[in-house]
Design a protein around this motif. Structure first.
Motif, PDB file in Angstrom:
ATOM      1  N   LEU A   1      30.982  36.975  43.363  1.00 16.52           N
ATOM      2  CA  LEU A   1      31.406  35.807  42.592  1.00 16.52           C
ATOM      3  C   LEU A   1      30.340  34.710  42.666  1.00 16.52           C
ATOM      4  CD1 LEU A   1      34.117  35.493  41.066  1.00 16.52           C
ATOM      5  CD2 LEU A   1      34.880  34.075  42.954  1.00 16.52           C
ATOM      6  N   ALA A   2      29.818  34.455  43.857  1.00 19.70           N
ATOM      7  CA  ALA A   2      28.791  33.427  44.038  1.00 19.70           C
ATOM      8  C   ALA A   2      27.523  33.783  43.262  1.00 19.70           C
ATOM      9  CB  ALA A   2      28.477  33.258  45.527  1.00 19.70           C
TER      10      ALA A   2
ATOM     11  N   HIS B   1      27.993  40.757  37.709  1.00 19.56           N
ATOM     12  CA  HIS B   1      28.476  40.394  39.046  1.00 19.56           C
ATOM     13  C   HIS B   1      29.970  40.044  39.014  1.00 19.56           C
ATOM     14  CE1 HIS B   1      24.812  40.713  41.363  1.00 19.56           C
ATOM     15  NE2 HIS B   1      24.173  40.211  40.314  1.00 19.56           N
ATOM     16  N   PHE B   2      30.432  39.445  37.938  1.00 23.72           N
ATOM     17  CA  PHE B   2      31.867  39.178  37.815  1.00 23.72           C
ATOM     18  C   PHE B   2      32.647  40.487  37.670  1.00 23.72           C
ATOM     19  CE2 PHE B   2      30.548  34.852  35.967  1.00 23.72           C
ATOM     20  CZ  PHE B   2      30.555  34.267  37.230  1.00 23.72           C
ATOM     21  N   GLU B   3      32.040  41.474  36.994  1.00 21.54           N
ATOM     22  CA  GLU B   3      32.667  42.806  36.928  1.00 21.54           C
ATOM     23  C   GLU B   3      32.751  43.417  38.328  1.00 21.54           C
ATOM     24  OE1 GLU B   3      31.643  44.770  32.631  1.00 21.54           O
ATOM     25  OE2 GLU B   3      30.006  44.698  34.098  1.00 21.54           O
ATOM     26  N   ASN B   4      31.676  43.311  39.096  1.00 23.34           N
ATOM     27  CA  ASN B   4      31.709  43.817  40.470  1.00 23.34           C
ATOM     28  C   ASN B   4      32.796  43.116  41.269  1.00 23.34           C
ATOM     29  OD1 ASN B   4      29.712  45.746  40.240  1.00 23.34           O
ATOM     30  ND2 ASN B   4      28.110  44.496  41.176  1.00 23.34           N
TER      31      ASN B   4
ATOM     32  N   ARG C   1      31.403  52.073  40.852  1.00 20.44           N
ATOM     33  CA  ARG C   1      29.954  51.907  40.793  1.00 20.44           C
ATOM     34  C   ARG C   1      29.384  52.287  42.154  1.00 20.44           C
ATOM     35  NH1 ARG C   1      29.560  46.122  37.501  1.00 20.44           N
ATOM     36  NH2 ARG C   1      30.085  47.041  35.477  1.00 20.44           N
ATOM     37  N   LYS C   2      28.254  52.960  42.132  1.00 22.09           N
ATOM     38  CA  LYS C   2      27.641  53.465  43.371  1.00 22.09           C
ATOM     39  C   LYS C   2      27.490  52.374  44.417  1.00 22.09           C
ATOM     40  CE  LYS C   2      26.812  57.770  42.210  1.00 22.09           C
ATOM     41  NZ  LYS C   2      27.768  58.748  42.607  1.00 22.09           N
ATOM     42  N   GLU C   3      27.044  51.181  44.002  1.00 21.28           N
ATOM     43  CA  GLU C   3      26.790  50.111  44.965  1.00 21.28           C
ATOM     44  C   GLU C   3      28.067  49.556  45.598  1.00 21.28           C
ATOM     45  OE1 GLU C   3      26.450  47.744  40.966  1.00 21.28           O
ATOM     46  OE2 GLU C   3      26.194  49.813  41.601  1.00 21.28           O
ATOM     47  N   LEU C   4      29.221  49.905  45.028  1.00 27.26           N
ATOM     48  CA  LEU C   4      30.491  49.390  45.557  1.00 27.26           C
ATOM     49  C   LEU C   4      31.281  50.439  46.357  1.00 27.26           C
ATOM     50  CD1 LEU C   4      31.700  47.319  42.478  1.00 27.26           C
ATOM     51  CD2 LEU C   4      30.366  46.539  44.446  1.00 27.26           C
TER      52      LEU C   4
END
Length: 112
Positions: free
Chosen positions: A15-16, A33-36, A105-108
């Motif tokens: 969020l930041a 980033h908001f989707e993440n 997502r891979k990074e998550l």
């Protein structure tokens, strides 16, 4: 329990990052980033709704009517439906069905 704590921390981190990029008018990257944040926070009503709010802000700043209307509907739905069900991995944008589950997502992945 530990993964939930890391997931919450990463939610606020994403969020930041999105807010920072929004100030720089880097709308596509901010939205990512908001989707993440959405993916990380969608099992919590407050965080789920907050991520949709920031997606709405991007829609307003970019004057994207599809995103604006989609996020207004999703904000209302997140308040009502989150306690009962959320589609895993869904990134929350108006370009994707609100009821479709999507692979993480891979990074998550490490947060789940």
């Amino acid at each position: 329990m530990i993964k939930k704590q890391y997931r919450k921390k990463e939610f606020y981190n994403q969020l930041a990052q999105g807010k920072h990029l929004l100030k720089k008018k880097e709308f596509k990257l901010a939205f990512y980033h908001f989707e993440n944040a959405h993916i990380l926070g969608q099992k919590n009503t407050y965080r789920h709704t907050l991520s949709h709010f920031w997606m709405l802000v991007v829609g307003l700043k970019t004057q994207n009517l599809k995103e604006i209307s989609g996020q207004i509907i999703r904000i209302i739905a997140s308040i009502i439906i989150t306690p009962f069900w959320v589609p895993t991995g869904n990134s929350g944008g108006a370009n994707i069905s609100a009821i479709k589950s999507i692979p993480l997502r891979k990074e998550l992945e490490k947060f789940f």
